[in-house]
Write a protein that holds these residues in place. Structure first.
Motif, PDB file in Angstrom:
ATOM      1  N   GLU A 227       0.814  -1.219   0.000  1.00  0.00           N
ATOM      2  CA  GLU A 227       0.000   0.000   0.000  1.00  0.00           C
ATOM      3  C   GLU A 227       0.848   1.270   0.000  1.00  0.00           C
ATOM      4  O   GLU A 227       0.395   2.317  -0.479  1.00  0.00           O
ATOM      5  CB  GLU A 227      -0.939   0.000   1.208  1.00  0.00           C
ATOM      6  CG  GLU A 227      -2.125  -0.934   1.080  1.00  0.00           C
ATOM      7  CD  GLU A 227      -3.113  -0.478   0.004  1.00  0.00           C
ATOM      8  OE1 GLU A 227      -3.278   0.741  -0.170  1.00  0.00           O
ATOM      9  OE2 GLU A 227      -3.703  -1.347  -0.662  1.00  0.00           O
ATOM     10  N   LYS A 230       1.177   2.655  -3.472  1.00  0.00           N
ATOM     11  CA  LYS A 230      -0.027   2.987  -4.230  1.00  0.00           C
ATOM     12  C   LYS A 230       0.107   4.360  -4.870  1.00  0.00           C
ATOM     13  O   LYS A 230       0.590   5.305  -4.253  1.00  0.00           O
ATOM     14  CB  LYS A 230      -1.256   2.949  -3.326  1.00  0.00           C
ATOM     15  CG  LYS A 230      -2.580   2.901  -4.094  1.00  0.00           C
ATOM     16  CD  LYS A 230      -3.735   2.573  -3.164  1.00  0.00           C
ATOM     17  CE  LYS A 230      -5.041   2.489  -3.931  1.00  0.00           C
ATOM     18  NZ  LYS A 230      -5.072   1.372  -4.888  1.00  0.00           N
ATOM     19  N   PHE A 306      -5.485  -2.079  -7.917  1.00  0.00           N
ATOM     20  CA  PHE A 306      -4.452  -1.297  -7.232  1.00  0.00           C
ATOM     21  C   PHE A 306      -4.164  -0.004  -7.994  1.00  0.00           C
ATOM     22  O   PHE A 306      -3.862   1.038  -7.398  1.00  0.00           O
ATOM     23  CB  PHE A 306      -3.176  -2.132  -7.104  1.00  0.00           C
ATOM     24  CG  PHE A 306      -2.156  -1.549  -6.170  1.00  0.00           C
ATOM     25  CD1 PHE A 306      -2.277  -1.693  -4.794  1.00  0.00           C
ATOM     26  CD2 PHE A 306      -1.051  -0.869  -6.662  1.00  0.00           C
ATOM     27  CE1 PHE A 306      -1.331  -1.160  -3.925  1.00  0.00           C
ATOM     28  CE2 PHE A 306      -0.098  -0.343  -5.810  1.00  0.00           C
ATOM     29  CZ  PHE A 306      -0.243  -0.485  -4.437  1.00  0.00           C
TER      30      PHE A 306
END
Length: 310
Positions: A227, A230, A306
């Motif tokens: 994450e 991202k 994503f």
């Protein structure tokens, strides 16, 4: 048969198989690679690729990998495409994954080369390798004089750039060896690959932290993606060519002539919506024999999600 004739015959056969380059060197211990490789592993930069930490001695010494190994024939196979994706807003697929999985294509060519040596030159046994066993392929290609290791850790050829696959044929006979001079580092002060990497995965000269690499994230990671990365994938859905696309040496790249690497007729025409709404039947049609199967349909959908495209 004179040794130079033997070498010429092998290289001519490699060329007839569509291979871009070929060099022959004796098997030896890769002492100069040991510290670099072990340092990379100890820093955990291989991430979830546990296989990289196994069989390290075999990676450094092919004689532990192939019984009675004497010679390594190193080959290059161009995969630079004639054209790329038409929709600039569409998720980007790495060029190497446009056509048939290179493992199949290149390994078949190496088997045919082995059969040629066995039947036309001298009886032998051997084993082909294409990124599928503990072989430090870039190290052997560098040792064979086929290029130097760039700042992005890719092998770069003075003649071909870096859009190529590397394969090895390890055989149990001594062959006439090339006596290559090491190709000097031609990167100079250029840092284009380092500057262009969106996730800053190139952490030092010739050192890539795989955990930050877009290719690793979109191909190797089996669970959820990192994450913290991202918004940094630059719309890459499977693999990443950014560090190669910006490399000045790839201005030399010429389109390949390998029919197996040509994409499905629909693939390069997919627009952004096509990718976002892709269903399994279309995935299976487009990527029937592709390296994209490594991620699978669910992996591709995860990557799209994503990116914020699904």
């Amino acid at each position: 048969m004179k040794s130079t004739q033997t070498s010429d015959l092998i290289k001519e056969k490699a060329k007839s198989l569509g291979l871009s380059d070929c060099a022959i060197v004796p098997v030896s211990f890769l002492a100069e690679e040991k510290e670099h490789f072990e340092s990379w592993l100890s820093a955990q930069m291989h991430g979830e690729m546990g296989y990289m930490a196994r069989n390290t001695e075999k990676r450094l010494n092919p004689q532990l990998l192939v019984e009675n190994a004497k010679s390594i024939i190193v080959v290059l196979q161009n995969y630079f495409p004639k054209e790329t994706q038409s929709d600039k807003e569409a998720p980007v697929l790495s060029k190497y994954a446009y056509g048939t999985d290179y493992h199949f294509v290149l390994k078949d060519k190496l088997r045919r080369l082995l059969e040629f040596i066995h039947t036309e030159i001298t009886s032998c046994t051997g084993r082909p390798f294409v990124d599928s066993a503990p072989v430090l392929e870039r190290a052997w290609a560098r040792k064979a004089g086929l290029g130097w290791i760039g700042k992005n850790s890719n092998l770069i050829s003075l003649h071909h750039g870096s859009f190529f696959f590397i394969g090895e044929l390890i055989v149990n006979i001594e062959l006439p060896y090339d006596n290559p001079k090491p190709v000097s580092d031609h990167c100079g002060r250029c840092t284009k690959c380092i500057d262009a990497c969106p996730t800053k995965a190139i952490v030092a000269n010739r050192v890539v932290d795989a955990r930050k690499c877009i290719s690793y994230q979109t191909i190797e990671v089996k669970g959820e993606l990192d994450e913290s990365l991202k918004g940094q994938f630059d719309n890459r859905v499977f693999g990443c060519d950014i560090c190669q696309d910006v490399c000045p040496w790839n201005l030399k790249s010429e389109p390949h002539n390998e029919a197996s690497f040509n994409p499905h007729p629909k693939l390069l025409q997919l627009n952004k919506d096509d990718w976002e709404n892709m269903e399994r039947p279309l995935f299976n049609e487009l990527f029937k024999n592709s390296a994209v199967k490594r991620a699978g349909f669910n992996g591709l959908k995860r990557n799209l999600k994503f990116l914020g495209n699904a």
